[in-house]
Motif scaffolding. Structure first.
Motif, PDB file in Angstrom:
ATOM      1  N   GLN A   1      91.941 -36.154 -11.149  1.00 41.76           N
ATOM      2  CA  GLN A   1      92.472 -34.861 -11.568  1.00 41.76           C
ATOM      3  C   GLN A   1      91.659 -34.225 -12.689  1.00 41.76           C
ATOM      4  O   GLN A   1      91.715 -33.019 -12.878  1.00 41.76           O
ATOM      5  CB  GLN A   1      93.923 -35.016 -12.045  1.00 41.76           C
ATOM      6  CG  GLN A   1      94.882 -35.385 -10.949  1.00 41.76           C
ATOM      7  CD  GLN A   1      96.270 -35.685 -11.487  1.00 41.76           C
ATOM      8  OE1 GLN A   1      96.463 -35.822 -12.690  1.00 41.76           O
ATOM      9  NE2 GLN A   1      97.222 -35.800 -10.578  1.00 41.76           N
ATOM     10  N   GLU A   2      90.888 -35.002 -13.427  1.00 35.21           N
ATOM     11  CA  GLU A   2      90.121 -34.462 -14.548  1.00 35.21           C
ATOM     12  C   GLU A   2      88.939 -33.657 -14.031  1.00 35.21           C
ATOM     13  O   GLU A   2      88.406 -33.936 -12.950  1.00 35.21           O
ATOM     14  CB  GLU A   2      89.623 -35.582 -15.441  1.00 35.21           C
ATOM     15  CG  GLU A   2      90.718 -36.268 -16.211  1.00 35.21           C
ATOM     16  CD  GLU A   2      90.223 -37.416 -17.062  1.00 35.21           C
ATOM     17  OE1 GLU A   2      89.027 -37.768 -16.948  1.00 35.21           O
ATOM     18  OE2 GLU A   2      91.029 -37.968 -17.812  1.00 35.21           O
ATOM     19  N   PRO A   3      88.514 -32.659 -14.800  1.00 31.41           N
ATOM     20  CA  PRO A   3      87.337 -31.877 -14.399  1.00 31.41           C
ATOM     21  C   PRO A   3      86.094 -32.753 -14.300  1.00 31.41           C
ATOM     22  O   PRO A   3      86.008 -33.805 -14.932  1.00 31.41           O
ATOM     23  CB  PRO A   3      87.176 -30.860 -15.531  1.00 31.41           C
ATOM     24  CG  PRO A   3      88.472 -30.846 -16.253  1.00 31.41           C
ATOM     25  CD  PRO A   3      89.116 -32.175 -16.024  1.00 31.41           C
ATOM     26  N   LYS A   4      85.138 -32.311 -13.527  1.00 28.80           N
ATOM     27  CA  LYS A   4      83.900 -33.077 -13.339  1.00 28.80           C
ATOM     28  C   LYS A   4      83.209 -33.322 -14.672  1.00 28.80           C
ATOM     29  O   LYS A   4      83.207 -32.485 -15.546  1.00 28.80           O
ATOM     30  CB  LYS A   4      82.936 -32.319 -12.417  1.00 28.80           C
ATOM     31  CG  LYS A   4      83.420 -32.202 -11.001  1.00 28.80           C
ATOM     32  CD  LYS A   4      83.209 -33.492 -10.285  1.00 28.80           C
ATOM     33  CE  LYS A   4      83.654 -33.337  -8.835  1.00 28.80           C
ATOM     34  NZ  LYS A   4      83.546 -34.514  -8.093  1.00 28.80           N
ATOM     35  N   GLY A   5      82.642 -34.500 -14.811  1.00 29.59           N
ATOM     36  CA  GLY A   5      81.864 -34.843 -15.989  1.00 29.59           C
ATOM     37  C   GLY A   5      82.633 -35.582 -17.062  1.00 29.59           C
ATOM     38  O   GLY A   5      82.044 -36.093 -17.983  1.00 29.59           O
ATOM     39  N   GLN A   6      83.964 -35.660 -16.960  1.00 29.22           N
ATOM     40  CA  GLN A   6      84.721 -36.344 -18.000  1.00 29.22           C
ATOM     41  C   GLN A   6      85.055 -37.780 -17.615  1.00 29.22           C
ATOM     42  O   GLN A   6      85.165 -38.635 -18.460  1.00 29.22           O
ATOM     43  CB  GLN A   6      86.024 -35.604 -18.299  1.00 29.22           C
ATOM     44  CG  GLN A   6      85.794 -34.289 -18.989  1.00 29.22           C
ATOM     45  CD  GLN A   6      87.105 -33.616 -19.351  1.00 29.22           C
ATOM     46  OE1 GLN A   6      88.175 -34.109 -19.030  1.00 29.22           O
ATOM     47  NE2 GLN A   6      87.010 -32.485 -20.009  1.00 29.22           N
ATOM     48  N   GLY A   7      85.241 -38.087 -16.341  1.00 28.26           N
ATOM     49  CA  GLY A   7      85.647 -39.425 -15.962  1.00 28.26           C
ATOM     50  C   GLY A   7      84.837 -40.001 -14.828  1.00 28.26           C
ATOM     51  O   GLY A   7      85.265 -40.922 -14.161  1.00 28.26           O
ATOM     52  N   ASP A   8      83.651 -39.461 -14.586  1.00 29.00           N
ATOM     53  CA  ASP A   8      82.844 -39.888 -13.448  1.00 29.00           C
ATOM     54  C   ASP A   8      82.393 -41.343 -13.561  1.00 29.00           C
ATOM     55  O   ASP A   8      82.253 -42.028 -12.563  1.00 29.00           O
ATOM     56  CB  ASP A   8      81.622 -38.986 -13.285  1.00 29.00           C
ATOM     57  CG  ASP A   8      82.014 -37.562 -12.922  1.00 29.00           C
ATOM     58  OD1 ASP A   8      83.143 -37.382 -12.414  1.00 29.00           O
ATOM     59  OD2 ASP A   8      81.210 -36.652 -13.153  1.00 29.00           O
ATOM     60  N   ASN A   9      82.158 -41.832 -14.763  1.00 27.53           N
ATOM     61  CA  ASN A   9      81.667 -43.196 -14.938  1.00 27.53           C
ATOM     62  C   ASN A   9      82.700 -44.220 -14.494  1.00 27.53           C
ATOM     63  O   ASN A   9      82.360 -45.245 -13.926  1.00 27.53           O
ATOM     64  CB  ASN A   9      81.282 -43.447 -16.390  1.00 27.53           C
ATOM     65  CG  ASN A   9      80.094 -42.615 -16.806  1.00 27.53           C
ATOM     66  OD1 ASN A   9      79.317 -42.198 -15.963  1.00 27.53           O
ATOM     67  ND2 ASN A   9      79.966 -42.356 -18.083  1.00 27.53           N
ATOM     68  N   VAL A  10      83.976 -43.961 -14.757  1.00 26.15           N
ATOM     69  CA  VAL A  10      85.032 -44.906 -14.385  1.00 26.15           C
ATOM     70  C   VAL A  10      85.134 -45.008 -12.874  1.00 26.15           C
ATOM     71  O   VAL A  10      85.194 -46.097 -12.314  1.00 26.15           O
ATOM     72  CB  VAL A  10      86.385 -44.476 -14.996  1.00 26.15           C
ATOM     73  CG1 VAL A  10      87.503 -45.378 -14.497  1.00 26.15           C
ATOM     74  CG2 VAL A  10      86.314 -44.492 -16.499  1.00 26.15           C
TER      75      VAL A  10
END
Length: 67
Positions: free
Chosen positions: A42-51
């Motif tokens: 649900q988060e915008p791209k770039g904030q949680g991509d690593n997880v």
């Protein structure tokens, strides 16, 4: 580590009771891992991509990705 009252309580638990507790904690952990994936999606791209990349990397079979 434990005092006498706590050891008395612990000694009253059977192996089956401890197995049920362990299964419950495992299920709870899986549920929170699922919620983390939903939140990351649900988060915008770039904030949680690593997880998501880390979790997907663990789930994918290395031989199936070869093209």
């Amino acid at each position: 580590m434990f005092d006498a009252k706590q050891m008395d309580w612990f000694n009253q638990l059977s192996a089956e009771d401890l197995a049920i507790l362990g299964a419950g904690f495992t299920t709870l952990g899986d549920f929170f891992a699922f919620l983390a994936l939903v939140k990351t999606k649900q988060e915008p791209k770039g904030q949680g991509d690593n997880v998501v990349a880390l979790i997907r990397a663990k789930q994918e079979h290395p031989k199936k990705n070869k093209k």
